[in-house]
Design a protein around this motif. Structure first.
Motif, short mmCIF file in Angstrom:
data_model
loop_
_atom_site.label_atom_id
_atom_site.label_comp_id
_atom_site.label_asym_id
_atom_site.label_seq_id
_atom_site.Cartn_x
_atom_site.Cartn_y
_atom_site.Cartn_z
N LEU A 93 39.93 -7.72 -49.22
CA LEU A 93 38.68 -7.64 -48.48
C LEU A 93 38.32 -6.20 -48.09
N PRO A 94 39.27 -5.37 -47.66
CA PRO A 94 38.92 -3.96 -47.45
C PRO A 94 38.41 -3.28 -48.73
N ARG A 95 38.89 -3.69 -49.90
CA ARG A 95 38.39 -3.14 -51.14
C ARG A 95 36.91 -3.51 -51.32
N LEU A 96 36.59 -4.78 -51.06
CA LEU A 96 35.20 -5.21 -51.17
C LEU A 96 34.32 -4.45 -50.18
N ALA A 97 34.79 -4.35 -48.94
CA ALA A 97 34.02 -3.65 -47.92
C ALA A 97 33.86 -2.17 -48.27
N GLY A 98 34.92 -1.55 -48.76
CA GLY A 98 34.86 -0.14 -49.11
C GLY A 98 33.89 0.13 -50.24
N GLU A 99 33.92 -0.72 -51.29
CA GLU A 99 32.99 -0.55 -52.40
C GLU A 99 31.55 -0.77 -51.96
N SER A 100 31.35 -1.61 -50.93
CA SER A 100 30.00 -1.89 -50.45
C SER A 100 29.58 -0.95 -49.33
N HIS A 101 30.45 0.03 -48.99
CA HIS A 101 30.16 1.00 -47.92
C HIS A 101 29.85 0.26 -46.61
N ALA A 102 30.71 -0.70 -46.31
CA ALA A 102 30.52 -1.52 -45.11
C ALA A 102 31.88 -1.80 -44.48
N ALA A 137 27.56 -18.19 -58.71
CA ALA A 137 26.63 -17.20 -59.23
C ALA A 137 25.28 -17.83 -59.55
N ALA A 138 25.30 -19.08 -60.05
CA ALA A 138 24.06 -19.75 -60.43
C ALA A 138 23.35 -20.38 -59.24
N ALA A 139 24.08 -20.62 -58.15
CA ALA A 139 23.49 -21.32 -57.01
C ALA A 139 22.43 -20.50 -56.31
N GLY A 140 22.54 -19.17 -56.41
CA GLY A 140 21.56 -18.30 -55.76
C GLY A 140 21.95 -18.00 -54.33
N GLY A 141 21.68 -16.77 -53.91
CA GLY A 141 21.95 -16.38 -52.53
C GLY A 141 23.24 -15.63 -52.32
N VAL A 142 24.20 -15.74 -53.26
CA VAL A 142 25.47 -15.01 -53.12
C VAL A 142 25.23 -13.55 -53.53
N THR A 143 25.68 -12.63 -52.68
CA THR A 143 25.39 -11.21 -52.93
C THR A 143 26.56 -10.46 -53.56
N ALA A 144 27.80 -10.89 -53.35
CA ALA A 144 28.96 -10.16 -53.87
C ALA A 144 30.13 -11.12 -54.02
N MET A 145 31.04 -10.83 -54.97
CA MET A 145 32.24 -11.64 -55.14
C MET A 145 33.38 -10.77 -55.66
N MET A 146 34.60 -11.21 -55.41
CA MET A 146 35.80 -10.63 -56.01
C MET A 146 36.94 -11.62 -55.86
N ARG A 164 45.45 -16.74 -56.02
CA ARG A 164 44.38 -16.35 -56.92
C ARG A 164 43.17 -17.22 -56.65
N THR A 165 42.35 -16.77 -55.70
CA THR A 165 41.14 -17.47 -55.32
C THR A 165 40.01 -16.47 -55.26
N THR A 166 38.85 -16.89 -54.78
CA THR A 166 37.66 -16.04 -54.83
C THR A 166 37.09 -15.83 -53.45
N SER A 167 36.69 -14.60 -53.18
CA SER A 167 35.96 -14.26 -51.97
C SER A 167 34.51 -14.01 -52.34
N CYS A 168 33.58 -14.51 -51.52
CA CYS A 168 32.17 -14.29 -51.80
C CYS A 168 31.41 -14.01 -50.51
N CYS A 169 30.22 -13.45 -50.66
CA CYS A 169 29.38 -13.10 -49.52
C CYS A 169 27.97 -13.62 -49.77
N TRP A 170 27.30 -14.00 -48.71
CA TRP A 170 25.88 -14.33 -48.81
C TRP A 170 25.22 -14.00 -47.48
N PRO A 171 23.91 -13.78 -47.48
CA PRO A 171 23.23 -13.46 -46.22
C PRO A 171 23.41 -14.59 -45.21
N ARG A 220 31.65 -6.42 -56.47
CA ARG A 220 32.24 -6.28 -55.14
C ARG A 220 31.53 -5.20 -54.31
N SER A 221 30.62 -4.49 -54.92
CA SER A 221 29.97 -3.35 -54.26
C SER A 221 28.60 -3.67 -53.70
#
Length: 359
Positions: free
Chosen positions: A175-184, A156-165, A220-227, A96-97
């Protein structure tokens, strides 16, 4: 994991106890492998209830090729106590960071069904005007949540995803937890938050804002980020839908500004529900205060035990140090009075015998 025995059957508890741990592994793109499951039941717990609990856990474990390799069963002074330790593996776990400004924020599936189910279960009567099928759908989502294990591994295997939680406590908190851990920071378009028809029906019957359901109600679902990329987003969305029949919905973007900014479609600010905070909710109740007081008392007792142990260790060291000094003085006095010092062949006096003789 939080539950009430008045509406959760033992098999549901076994399922959910494992599901929340599977979800944590899935949110890192990992593969769950081995679980240790321990259960303590209060007086009156039957063998049938214990067997049903483990049957629920085994059912979900089998569905995700996870093996329960051990654990424990015991008795508790009051209430059910459940502890699960889950081990998994991942070649390159997603954290998440590691989200970056400019990344697209997305969620798998729809939001809010678990919290809608909890709201229904906590009522004395079912909300009027909601179809039985809708009630069954939301209560099942709370009692037997489906962890996104295969979806997480695919992302995770698809490539391009940078973070998940995982979003187990609601978008407004996780989402604020993810942003806080990523300093964003994060910019969220709340009109893109998806909810299902049963969730919207329960929200309407309870007089809740459907937008609030999407933000603060749990699922209980998943949040992910990619460029951000016009080509990458359709590829991931299409691939996940084709392989697992799960929608991947972009809901915003990661920003360099370190704060969360939820916006409506016209970029007007909206109020975001906080979601579920276990410690804050517990602290606000009488039962929660008792639990916190009990934990603090145990911590103080542990500190006192450590302090006493240190004092006793110091006293013991001083005790034997004084004994050695006294023995040396006695040996010196004997030498000065013409006696011979003890030789290496002389029998050694044990400490206990010497101390008894000198008292």
């Amino acid at each position: 994991m939080h539950f009430r025995r008045r509406w959760a059957e033992p098999a549901d508890l076994g399922w959910k106890a494992l599901a929340v741990n599977l979800s944590d592994i899935a949110a890192m793109g990992g593969r769950p492998r081995w679980a240790l499951v321990a259960l303590a039941g209060p007086k009156g717990t039957t063998a049938e209830e214990i067997e049903a609990f483990y049957a629920g856990a085994l059912e979900l474990a089998s569905a995700h090729e996870t093996v329960i390799v051990g654990g424990d069963t015991s008795s508790s002074p009051a209430g059910w106590m459940i502890n699960v330790t889950l081990l998994g593996e991942a070649t390159a776990p997603l954290l998440r960071s590691t989200a970056r400004p400019g990344d697209t924020l997305a969620v798998t599936g729809a939001l809010g069904r678990s919290a809608a189910g909890l709201a229904v279960l906590e009522r004395e009567t079912a909300p009027s005007g909601v179809e039985p099928a809708a009630l069954a759908a939301v209560t099942a989502a709370h009692l037997r949540p489906q962890p996104r294990v295969r979806e997480g591994m695919w992302l995770a295997a698809a490539g391009g995803v940078t973070a998940m939680m995982d979003l187990s406590d609601g978008v407004g908190i996780d989402l604020p937890r993810l942003a806080g851990e990523s300093h964003a920071g994060a910019l969220i378009d709340v009109e893109h938050l998806r909810s299902t028809t049963p969730t919207r029906a329960v929200a309407a019957a309870l007089g809740a804002d459907p937008l609030g359901v999407g933000h603060g109600w749990r699922q209980r679902t998943t949040s992910c980020c990619w460029p951000a990329s016009r080509r990458r987003s359709p590829r991931l969305q299409r691939g996940l839908a084709e392989t697992h029949r799960i929608h991947l919905t972009p809901i915003g973007e990661v920003t360099a500004e370190r704060r969360r900014r939820p916006l409506a479609g016209a970029r007007a600010r909206v109020t975001v529900a906080r979601g579920f905070e276990a410690l804050r909710r517990a602290a606000g109740s009488e039962w929660g205060r008792r639990v916190i007081d009990s934990v603090l008392l145990q911590l103080l007792s542990l500190f006192a035990l450590v302090a006493c142990s240190a004092l006793l260790t110091g006293a013991e060291a001083a005790y034997f140090s004084l004994g050695r000094a006294r023995l040396k003085r006695m040996t010196g006095q004997r030498t000065e009075s013409g006696g011979s010092p003890p030789s290496s062949s002389a029998p050694t006096i044990s400490w206990s015998r010497w101390w008894s003789a000198s008292r």
